[in-house]
Scaffold this motif. Structure first.
Motif, PDB file in Angstrom:
ATOM      1  N   GLN A  35      19.329 -15.629  -4.576  1.00 61.32           N
ATOM      2  CA  GLN A  35      18.415 -14.533  -4.902  1.00 61.32           C
ATOM      3  C   GLN A  35      17.038 -14.844  -4.341  1.00 61.32           C
ATOM      4  OE1 GLN A  35      19.592 -11.643  -6.372  1.00 61.32           O
ATOM      5  NE2 GLN A  35      21.487 -12.759  -5.953  1.00 61.32           N
ATOM      6  N   THR A  36      16.438 -13.847  -3.745  1.00 64.16           N
ATOM      7  CA  THR A  36      15.144 -14.003  -3.101  1.00 64.16           C
ATOM      8  C   THR A  36      14.188 -12.932  -3.606  1.00 64.16           C
ATOM      9  OG1 THR A  36      15.870 -12.601  -1.269  1.00 64.16           O
ATOM     10  CG2 THR A  36      16.186 -14.987  -1.002  1.00 64.16           C
ATOM     11  N   ALA A  37      13.037 -12.874  -2.984  1.00 63.05           N
ATOM     12  CA  ALA A  37      12.005 -11.901  -3.357  1.00 63.05           C
ATOM     13  C   ALA A  37      12.199 -10.615  -2.559  1.00 63.05           C
ATOM     14  CB  ALA A  37      10.614 -12.477  -3.113  1.00 63.05           C
ATOM     15  N   VAL A  38      13.264  -9.877  -2.901  1.00 57.88           N
ATOM     16  CA  VAL A  38      13.512  -8.583  -2.270  1.00 57.88           C
ATOM     17  C   VAL A  38      13.573  -7.509  -3.350  1.00 57.88           C
ATOM     18  CG1 VAL A  38      14.713  -9.536  -0.255  1.00 57.88           C
ATOM     19  CG2 VAL A  38      16.039  -8.881  -2.283  1.00 57.88           C
ATOM     20  N   ASP A  39      13.275  -6.271  -2.929  1.00 57.35           N
ATOM     21  CA  ASP A  39      13.372  -5.153  -3.867  1.00 57.35           C
ATOM     22  C   ASP A  39      14.815  -4.654  -3.914  1.00 57.35           C
ATOM     23  OD1 ASP A  39      13.750  -3.581  -1.554  1.00 57.35           O
ATOM     24  OD2 ASP A  39      11.745  -2.709  -1.636  1.00 57.35           O
ATOM     25  N   GLY A  40      15.045  -3.564  -4.630  1.00 57.97           N
ATOM     26  CA  GLY A  40      16.380  -3.016  -4.801  1.00 57.97           C
ATOM     27  C   GLY A  40      17.030  -2.519  -3.527  1.00 57.97           C
ATOM     28  N   GLU A  41      16.250  -2.408  -2.467  1.00 56.73           N
ATOM     29  CA  GLU A  41      16.781  -1.994  -1.158  1.00 56.73           C
ATOM     30  C   GLU A  41      16.971  -3.182  -0.223  1.00 56.73           C
ATOM     31  OE1 GLU A  41      17.609   1.256  -0.585  1.00 56.73           O
ATOM     32  OE2 GLU A  41      17.078   1.524  -2.696  1.00 56.73           O
ATOM     33  N   GLN A  53       6.986 -14.821  -4.873  1.00 52.34           N
ATOM     34  CA  GLN A  53       8.384 -14.814  -4.443  1.00 52.34           C
ATOM     35  C   GLN A  53       9.286 -15.537  -5.442  1.00 52.34           C
ATOM     36  OE1 GLN A  53       9.487 -15.488  -0.410  1.00 52.34           O
ATOM     37  NE2 GLN A  53       7.801 -14.276   0.417  1.00 52.34           N
ATOM     38  N   ILE A  54       8.810 -16.636  -6.010  1.00 55.16           N
ATOM     39  CA  ILE A  54       9.618 -17.338  -7.017  1.00 55.16           C
ATOM     40  C   ILE A  54       9.832 -16.424  -8.220  1.00 55.16           C
ATOM     41  CG2 ILE A  54       9.643 -19.248  -8.674  1.00 55.16           C
ATOM     42  CD1 ILE A  54       8.170 -20.933  -6.516  1.00 55.16           C
ATOM     43  N   GLY A  55       8.782 -15.760  -8.667  1.00 53.41           N
ATOM     44  CA  GLY A  55       8.899 -14.868  -9.814  1.00 53.41           C
ATOM     45  C   GLY A  55       9.896 -13.755  -9.588  1.00 53.41           C
ATOM     46  N   LEU A  56       9.831 -13.100  -8.419  1.00 52.96           N
ATOM     47  CA  LEU A  56      10.752 -12.001  -8.136  1.00 52.96           C
ATOM     48  C   LEU A  56      12.177 -12.511  -7.926  1.00 52.96           C
ATOM     49  CD1 LEU A  56      11.327  -9.042  -7.763  1.00 52.96           C
ATOM     50  CD2 LEU A  56      10.457  -9.226  -5.402  1.00 52.96           C
ATOM     51  N   ALA A  57      12.330 -13.692  -7.320  1.00 57.89           N
ATOM     52  CA  ALA A  57      13.669 -14.266  -7.161  1.00 57.89           C
ATOM     53  C   ALA A  57      14.305 -14.498  -8.534  1.00 57.89           C
ATOM     54  CB  ALA A  57      13.614 -15.571  -6.364  1.00 57.89           C
ATOM     55  N   PHE A  58      13.522 -14.965  -9.489  1.00 64.74           N
ATOM     56  CA  PHE A  58      14.045 -15.141 -10.853  1.00 64.74           C
ATOM     57  C   PHE A  58      14.338 -13.804 -11.519  1.00 64.74           C
ATOM     58  CE2 PHE A  58      13.039 -19.662 -10.874  1.00 64.74           C
ATOM     59  CZ  PHE A  58      14.088 -20.150 -11.639  1.00 64.74           C
ATOM     60  N   ASP A  59      13.482 -12.808 -11.296  1.00 68.64           N
ATOM     61  CA  ASP A  59      13.775 -11.472 -11.837  1.00 68.64           C
ATOM     62  C   ASP A  59      15.124 -10.982 -11.318  1.00 68.64           C
ATOM     63  OD1 ASP A  59      11.288 -11.457 -13.111  1.00 68.64           O
ATOM     64  OD2 ASP A  59      10.362 -10.094 -11.637  1.00 68.64           O
ATOM     65  N   ASN A  60      15.348 -11.179 -10.018  1.00 68.51           N
ATOM     66  CA  ASN A  60      16.599 -10.725  -9.415  1.00 68.51           C
ATOM     67  C   ASN A  60      17.794 -11.530  -9.929  1.00 68.51           C
ATOM     68  OD1 ASN A  60      15.257  -8.739  -8.021  1.00 68.51           O
ATOM     69  ND2 ASN A  60      15.084  -9.922  -6.135  1.00 68.51           N
ATOM     70  N   MET A  95       9.732 -22.203 -13.429  1.00 64.62           N
ATOM     71  CA  MET A  95      11.097 -22.551 -13.844  1.00 64.62           C
ATOM     72  C   MET A  95      11.101 -22.869 -15.338  1.00 64.62           C
ATOM     73  SD  MET A  95      13.142 -22.972 -10.903  1.00 64.62           S
ATOM     74  CE  MET A  95      14.156 -24.392 -10.964  1.00 64.62           C
ATOM     75  N   GLY A  96      10.146 -23.669 -15.774  1.00 67.82           N
ATOM     76  CA  GLY A  96      10.052 -24.008 -17.185  1.00 67.82           C
ATOM     77  C   GLY A  96       9.784 -22.787 -18.045  1.00 67.82           C
ATOM     78  N   MET A  97       8.957 -21.876 -17.546  1.00 64.14           N
ATOM     79  CA  MET A  97       8.650 -20.661 -18.290  1.00 64.14           C
ATOM     80  C   MET A  97       9.902 -19.794 -18.448  1.00 64.14           C
ATOM     81  SD  MET A  97       4.920 -19.875 -16.574  1.00 64.14           S
ATOM     82  CE  MET A  97       4.825 -18.206 -17.170  1.00 64.14           C
ATOM     83  N   ARG A  98      10.769 -19.807 -17.458  1.00 66.91           N
ATOM     84  CA  ARG A  98      11.990 -18.995 -17.511  1.00 66.91           C
ATOM     85  C   ARG A  98      13.088 -19.652 -18.340  1.00 66.91           C
ATOM     86  NH1 ARG A  98      12.228 -14.113 -14.421  1.00 66.91           N
ATOM     87  NH2 ARG A  98      10.177 -13.918 -13.491  1.00 66.91           N
ATOM     88  N   PHE A  99      13.308 -20.959 -18.113  1.00 71.59           N
ATOM     89  CA  PHE A  99      14.412 -21.637 -18.792  1.00 71.59           C
ATOM     90  C   PHE A  99      14.029 -22.186 -20.163  1.00 71.59           C
ATOM     91  CE2 PHE A  99      16.123 -21.796 -14.451  1.00 71.59           C
ATOM     92  CZ  PHE A  99      17.399 -21.332 -14.698  1.00 71.59           C
ATOM     93  N   GLY A 100      12.756 -22.524 -20.382  1.00 78.69           N
ATOM     94  CA  GLY A 100      12.299 -23.110 -21.637  1.00 78.69           C
ATOM     95  C   GLY A 100      12.696 -22.328 -22.871  1.00 78.69           C
ATOM     96  N   GLU A 124      14.514 -19.264  -2.239  1.00 77.37           N
ATOM     97  CA  GLU A 124      15.800 -18.685  -2.600  1.00 77.37           C
ATOM     98  C   GLU A 124      16.429 -19.553  -3.675  1.00 77.37           C
ATOM     99  OE1 GLU A 124      19.932 -17.175  -0.441  1.00 77.37           O
ATOM    100  OE2 GLU A 124      18.138 -17.547   0.740  1.00 77.37           O
ATOM    101  N   ILE A 125      17.053 -18.916  -4.655  1.00 74.65           N
ATOM    102  CA  ILE A 125      17.690 -19.638  -5.734  1.00 74.65           C
ATOM    103  C   ILE A 125      19.094 -19.096  -5.957  1.00 74.65           C
ATOM    104  CG2 ILE A 125      16.666 -18.136  -7.506  1.00 74.65           C
ATOM    105  CD1 ILE A 125      16.481 -20.675  -9.287  1.00 74.65           C
ATOM    106  N   GLU A 126      20.069 -20.005  -6.017  1.00 80.00           N
ATOM    107  CA  GLU A 126      21.436 -19.610  -6.323  1.00 80.00           C
ATOM    108  C   GLU A 126      21.843 -20.299  -7.615  1.00 80.00           C
ATOM    109  OE1 GLU A 126      23.586 -20.757  -2.811  1.00 80.00           O
ATOM    110  OE2 GLU A 126      23.776 -22.823  -3.468  1.00 80.00           O
TER     111      GLU A 126
END
Length: 131
Positions: A35-41, A53-60, A95-100, A124-126
């Motif tokens: 998952q990367t920093a891309v929109d719905g398209e 980009q890290i924030g949006l990759a986690f959102d995705n 990462m800590g804010m998301r997983f904590g 990018e995060i998988e």
């Protein structure tokens, strides 16, 4: 074994891959595509902004997991790719804010790469999730 595609968006299907697959049998796992920093398209967002980009990759990633009936608490492994490892590490508090809040710290690998599939993407995060 039964495989079920999970695609909150259809742009990746056009490229030949699913955002995730639910694998059912002895155990239930979800294997998420990077998952990367891309929109719905599938358009890159936050040019030159590693933190954005890290924030949006986690959102995705969370959207894909939600589509599979899971969340970050189900993540059991991460693969992280960054075009600038030092800059990515400066922003790993995200990462800590998301997983904590989920009280999980999944095993992960961080790799520095020269570029990602779409020019301009920095992170990018998988993930593999199980439940």
């Amino acid at each position: 074994m039964e495989r079920t595609a999970v695609n909150p968006w259809d742009w990746s299907i056009k490229l030949g891959y699913n955002q995730a697959e639910v694998i059912e049998g002895a155990a239930r796992q979800v294997i998420c595509a990077g998952q990367t920093a891309v929109d719905g398209e599938g358009n890159p967002q936050h040019a030159g902004d590693m933190r954005g980009q890290i924030g949006l990759a986690f959102d995705n990633l969370e959207a894909v997991l939600k589509g599979a009936g899971m969340d970050l608490s189900n993540v059991i492994r991460l693969g992280v790719y960054a075009t600038d490892v030092d800059e990515a590490l400066k922003n790993f508090d995200l990462m800590g804010m998301r997983f904590g809040p989920h009280q999980v710290a999944p095993p992960m690998t961080l790799l520095g790469v020269t570029r990602l599939a779409i020019p301009g993407l920095l992170f990018e995060i998988e993930a593999t999730a199980a439940g």
